[in-house]
Design a protein around this motif. Structure first.
Motif, PDB file in Angstrom:
ATOM      1  N   ASP A  29       6.374  -2.899   6.078  1.00  0.00           N
ATOM      2  CA  ASP A  29       7.104  -3.778   6.997  1.00  0.00           C
ATOM      3  C   ASP A  29       7.326  -5.162   6.394  1.00  0.00           C
ATOM      4  O   ASP A  29       8.369  -5.786   6.599  1.00  0.00           O
ATOM      5  CB  ASP A  29       6.376  -3.886   8.343  1.00  0.00           C
ATOM      6  CG  ASP A  29       4.889  -4.152   8.184  1.00  0.00           C
ATOM      7  OD1 ASP A  29       4.282  -3.573   7.268  1.00  0.00           O
ATOM      8  OD2 ASP A  29       4.326  -4.937   8.958  1.00  0.00           O
ATOM      9  N   GLY A  30       6.380  -5.631   5.602  1.00  0.00           N
ATOM     10  CA  GLY A  30       6.565  -6.918   4.937  1.00  0.00           C
ATOM     11  C   GLY A  30       7.681  -6.815   3.920  1.00  0.00           C
ATOM     12  O   GLY A  30       8.575  -7.661   3.838  1.00  0.00           O
ATOM     13  N   ASP A  31       7.623  -5.755   3.166  1.00  0.00           N
ATOM     14  CA  ASP A  31       8.618  -5.475   2.141  1.00  0.00           C
ATOM     15  C   ASP A  31      10.013  -5.339   2.755  1.00  0.00           C
ATOM     16  O   ASP A  31      10.975  -5.968   2.311  1.00  0.00           O
ATOM     17  CB  ASP A  31       8.189  -4.165   1.445  1.00  0.00           C
ATOM     18  CG  ASP A  31       8.895  -3.924   0.138  1.00  0.00           C
ATOM     19  OD1 ASP A  31      10.130  -3.795   0.167  1.00  0.00           O
ATOM     20  OD2 ASP A  31       8.230  -3.844  -0.911  1.00  0.00           O
ATOM     21  N   CYS A  71       0.848  -1.207   0.000  1.00  0.00           N
ATOM     22  CA  CYS A  71       0.000   0.000   0.000  1.00  0.00           C
ATOM     23  C   CYS A  71       0.872   1.241   0.000  1.00  0.00           C
ATOM     24  O   CYS A  71       0.746   2.133  -0.835  1.00  0.00           O
ATOM     25  CB  CYS A  71      -0.869   0.027   1.259  1.00  0.00           C
ATOM     26  SG  CYS A  71      -2.153  -1.221   1.278  1.00  0.00           S
TER      27      CYS A  71
END
Ligand SMILES: Cc1ncc(C[n+]2csc(CCOP(=O)(O)OP(=O)(O)O)c2C)c(N)n1
Ligand code: SF4
Ligand SMILES: [Mg+2]
Lengths: 268, 572
Positions: A83-85, A41
């Motif tokens: 944060d996932g990235d 996002c």
């Protein structure tokens, strides 16, 4: 410029505002700014800032930015990633960027969840957090981005919050810092992270002072309340500074004409 | 006269280096040289050997015949005695040799000089003595190689060479004789003053990987990010070696995903950039390859093949990644795949690769393999530009920025002028999402079609720009090769009892469809180093032509001219 398409109440709006504000206040011409992102996002960010942008692939913003910085060290490069990235798929690049101390500003949008793929657990999800990929609760202990950055050699480690007006100031300091600077932004995601809302953050964060001592900084990073502000800052030679090839002229400005004989003489 | 020499011994004992010194001594005497080594994927122990073919005529590959085997250990004799006409070894090993043996007390000579390690040099001296070359070039090379060492060591080496040479001269007779090429030899003269003698600098002895490095440097490549992987590593280390001389940033990255993404970041910013890897690393680069295509960012990727799958045979050769190079990454998009056939092509086509990448704003793969990457050939110095005209640097369409600038403007040739960061009124976002002419994410159907077609349009234009493959000879029987097999087929043509023509493909993508359509009536024989004949499959896909004959090899070793000639003669 496009109009952002985030959910109402999404923390990314405030992060965008903070990035715009800091660039404006630092008076950096838009032609000299490059915003690099991954996929998520928050990684739509480059489309909403007047600057050069590169929206790459998931987890790989840092290497693209590193290549761009080494190619043109006159550019101001801001990297944004979820944060996932940043800590999941791109975790390897993160720890190497810290120890490399490449002169980049890394703004991570930490909402403890995978937003764009609609609500799965992330590397910063608290243990036990129920998401659609962990319906019975996440089993792993979360990554502490600040401790990780400090221990891996980052020279500027900070944390902001998307709802906090001090964020722009922290980002400004990060941009001004020479070396790898992390701004981990605690980001509201009202759609998929109902747990970490503004009330929760208000109860669980505290403003802190900047440390030069690694161990003190880690102690604060590991305390029960999440620190806000610049936690740790030291001086260390940057990666780009140590390359004499670009100490005077950026690579991109150098002539392509070369005399190949010097090399070929080794093969006579 | 041609002389095929093989030196073998235990891995880690410098056998390959010492063999290359012999090869270079022959080069300096004006002879044509080709060398190729086989070694296992470990640092010590195991068996290494190097083939050196020397001739007064051009040599394009190694040979399976060995005129003289220099055996530095027992295993070498056990492994190669049968395929060798004669063996040169220490007296202690001579008992186990079957057939002709030249035994020299090389270990004793070396020990007398103070170090058993000198035995290798004794053996090189003896080899030169046998074939009738003097020690002048070897001595020069020893002085150069050990220039940084104590004078005593240089002198001991020179003495060792002389002792071996004298021993061979005084005790043995050998049929094959080489002689230095006359200083007026026209064939060796690369320089402008045609009447003068050839000079040492006119000729080089270089590997495919070093030729790629030279080509990249010449093309103005200023950035390489890579992760070591045999057989591509020496491109990374070669660039590193010359990085301060030519202002190149060399980044050994954390993994191949970082490598390609960094190279893309540098390419986007306006620097000529590349990465290098082998199949395993290229697998990790797949998504990045698509990123370059989608964002229309120039990047050059040198892929040196080794047999797979997975780790496969790390230090051996194969041509099993043709289709992988053509199709890896999601959906379809144009990418260029260039497969140089020899060191000259490595040098010139690498330069062309950078031009194509920038002019057409797309990823370009240079596909080689362990054989071409590591084999050394003697050629005219590249700086003489005798193989090809010099390649002019062409950076493609670069915009100075404009009001309402559209980075992905739809144009007739599909190429949109790009701006480089730092240019005012040129700001745009390069997005891995499908995007509109401005670069903004866009999911409209019409836009998706227009952008896909635009990217393919560039490819059509490029295909027209490329010259057709070369056809050597005139026969109904046509052998088709790609990449490193070029040299072996050329040697096979020299020795094959039957006549055949030869087509070598250096450009695999875009594929020369028209050219192949003209060959539909010919007896095509595809020669390649993989199990399923990936090139034949490609020919069928592109032209509908069913290749009847395939000569395939997938044992991890390159073809050799003798066996290939035999196979071909069965089919023509
Ligand atoms: C290689 C790859 N794997 C998976 C995805 C799917 N994907 C897109 S965004 C995303 C996670 C996004 O989470 P985060 O990075 O935290 O960003 P957010 O959306 O929360 O801002 C995933 C898994 C992808 N695009 N590429
Ligand atoms: S899902 Fe969460 S992170 Fe994504 S736009 Fe909505 S609120 Fe923002
Ligand atoms: Mg997230």
């Amino acid at each position: 410029m496009k109009i952002p398409t985030w959910c109402p109440g999404c923390g990314d709006y405030m992060i965008l505002a903070a990035i715009r504000k800091s660039l404006q206040e630092l008076k950096i011409p838009s032609k000299d700014v490059l915003i690099v992102s991954g996929i998520g996002c928050g990684s739509k960010m480059p489309h909403y800032v007047k600057a050069y942008g590169f929206e790459g692939i998931h987890g790989r913003a840092l290497p693209v930015a590193t290549g761009a910085k080494l190619a043109n060290n006159k550019l101001h490069i801001i990297v944004v990633a979820g944060d996932g990235d940043a800590y999941g798929i791109g975790g390897n690049h993160f720890l190497h960027s810290c120890r490399r101390n490449i002169n980049l500003t890394y703004i991570t949008q930490d909402n403890s969840v995978y937003g764009l793929t609609r609500g799965q657990t992330s590397p910063t999800s608290p243990q036990g957090m129920k998401t659609n990929s962990t319906p019975f609760g996440a089993l792993e202990q979360p990554v502490n981005p600040l401790t990780l950055a400090i221990t891996q050699g980052a020279t500027f480690v900070s944390q902001g919050a998307s709802y906090n007006l001090k964020l722009a100031d922290t980002i400004k300091q990060a941009i001004k810092h020479k070396g790898f600077s992390l701004v981990n932004v605690l980001q509201l995601c009202p759609s998929f992270n109902k747990h970490n809302d503004i009330q929760w953050f208000n109860k669980n964060t505290k403003q802190i002072k900047t440390q030069k001592n690694k161990y003190k900084a880690i102690e604060i990073a590991e305390s029960s309340k999440l620190p806000l502000g610049v936690l740790y800052q030291i001086k260390r030679k940057t990666y780009d500074e140590q390359e004499p090839q670009i100490s005077k002229t950026p690579l991109v400005k150098q002539s392509l004409k070369v005399n190949i004989n010097k090399m070929l003489n080794d093969f006579i | 006269m041609k002389f095929n020499w093989r030196i073998g011994g235990e891995a880690g004992k410098g056998i390959i280096n010492i063999g290359q010194i012999f090869a270079k001594a022959c080069l300096r005497d004006g002879l044509k040289v080709f060398s190729y080594a086989e070694y296992p994927s470990l640092i010590r122990g195991g068996h290494n050997y190097l083939n050196v073919s020397v001739s007064d005529e051009n040599v394009y590959s190694h040979s399976s015949n060995v005129d003289l085997l220099l055996a530095l250990d027992k295993e070498t004799i056990v492994k190669h005695n049968k395929s060798s006409s004669a063996v040169l070894c220490d007296v202690s090993l001579s008992k186990i040799v079957r057939g002709k043996c030249y035994a020299i007390p090389m270990q004793d000579i070396a020990k007398d000089l103070g170090n058993i390690l000198y035995q290798n040099i004794v053996a090189i001296g003896a080899t030169l003595g046998l074939v009738g070359l003097d020690l002048k070039q070897l001595n020069n090379l020893l002085r150069e190689t050990f220039a940084h060492k104590d004078k005593k060591i240089i002198n001991a080496n020179i003495k060792a060479a002389k002792a071996g040479w004298d021993f061979a001269k005084n005790n043995f007779k050998f049929d094959i004789k080489l002689s230095p090429m006359p200083s007026k030899s026209k064939d060796l003269r690369g320089h402008a003053e045609q009447s003068s003698a050839w000079k040492k600098e006119d000729r080089i002895f270089i590997s495919g990987n070093d030729a790629i490095v030279a080509g990249a440097i010449k093309a103005g490549c200023k950035f390489i990010s890579a992760y070591p992987m045999t057989p591509a590593t020496s491109i990374l280390t070669g660039m590193a070696k010359y990085s301060r001389d030519y202002n190149i940033i060399v980044k050994h990255t954390e993994d191949e995903i970082a490598s390609i993404n960094m190279a893309i970041g540098a390419g986007f910013t306006g620097v000529r950039s590349m990465t290098c890897t082998s199949g395993g690393g290229f697998a990790l680069m797949s998504e990045g390859l698509g990123l370059a295509a989608q964002t229309e960012t120039p990047v050059v990727i040198a892929v040196s093949q080794r047999p797979g799958p997975a780790t496969g045979l790390a230090t051996r050769s194969g041509q099993g990644d043709l289709q992988f190079a053509l199709y890896s990454s999601q959906d379809s998009f144009p990418r260029v795949v260039i497969a140089p056939g020899d060191v000259n092509e490595c040098f010139y086509l690498t330069q062309q690769a950078f031009n194509i990448a920038e002019k057409y704003q797309l990823p370009v793969v240079i596909l080689v393999d362990k054989f071409l990457s590591t084999a050394h050939s003697s050629v005219h110095n590249f700086s003489l530009n005798l193989f090809s005209k010099p390649i002019k640097i062409d950076r493609g369409k670069i915009s100075k920025g404009a009001k309402n600038y559209k980075r992905y403007l739809i144009t007739k040739d599909g190429i949109s002028p790009r701006t480089l960061p730092g240019t005012s009124k040129g700001e745009f976002v390069a997005s891995s999402y499908e995007h509109d002419e401005y670069g903004a994410e866009c999911e409209d159907k019409e836009n998706k079609i227009a952008m896909t077609d635009k990217r393919y349009q560039k490819f059509e234009v490029l295909a027209k720009e490329l010259s057709e493959p070369k056809l050597f000879g005139n026969s109904n029987n046509v052998v088709v090769s790609w990449g490193s097999t070029k040299g072996v087929v050329r040697e096979a043509r020299k020795i094959c009892k039957k006549d055949f023509a030869h087509i070598h493909l250096s450009f695999i993508s875009p594929f020369p469809i028209k050219f192949f359509n003209k060959l539909s009536k010919k007896n095509l024989i595809v020669v390649e180093g993989n199990k399923t004949s990936q090139l034949s499959q490609l020919i069928r896909k592109e032209t509908g032509i069913e290749v009847k004959h395939k000569i395939l090899k997938y044992d991890g070793r390159p073809f050799d001219p003798e066996n290939l000639a035999k196979e071909i003669s069965k089919l023509v």
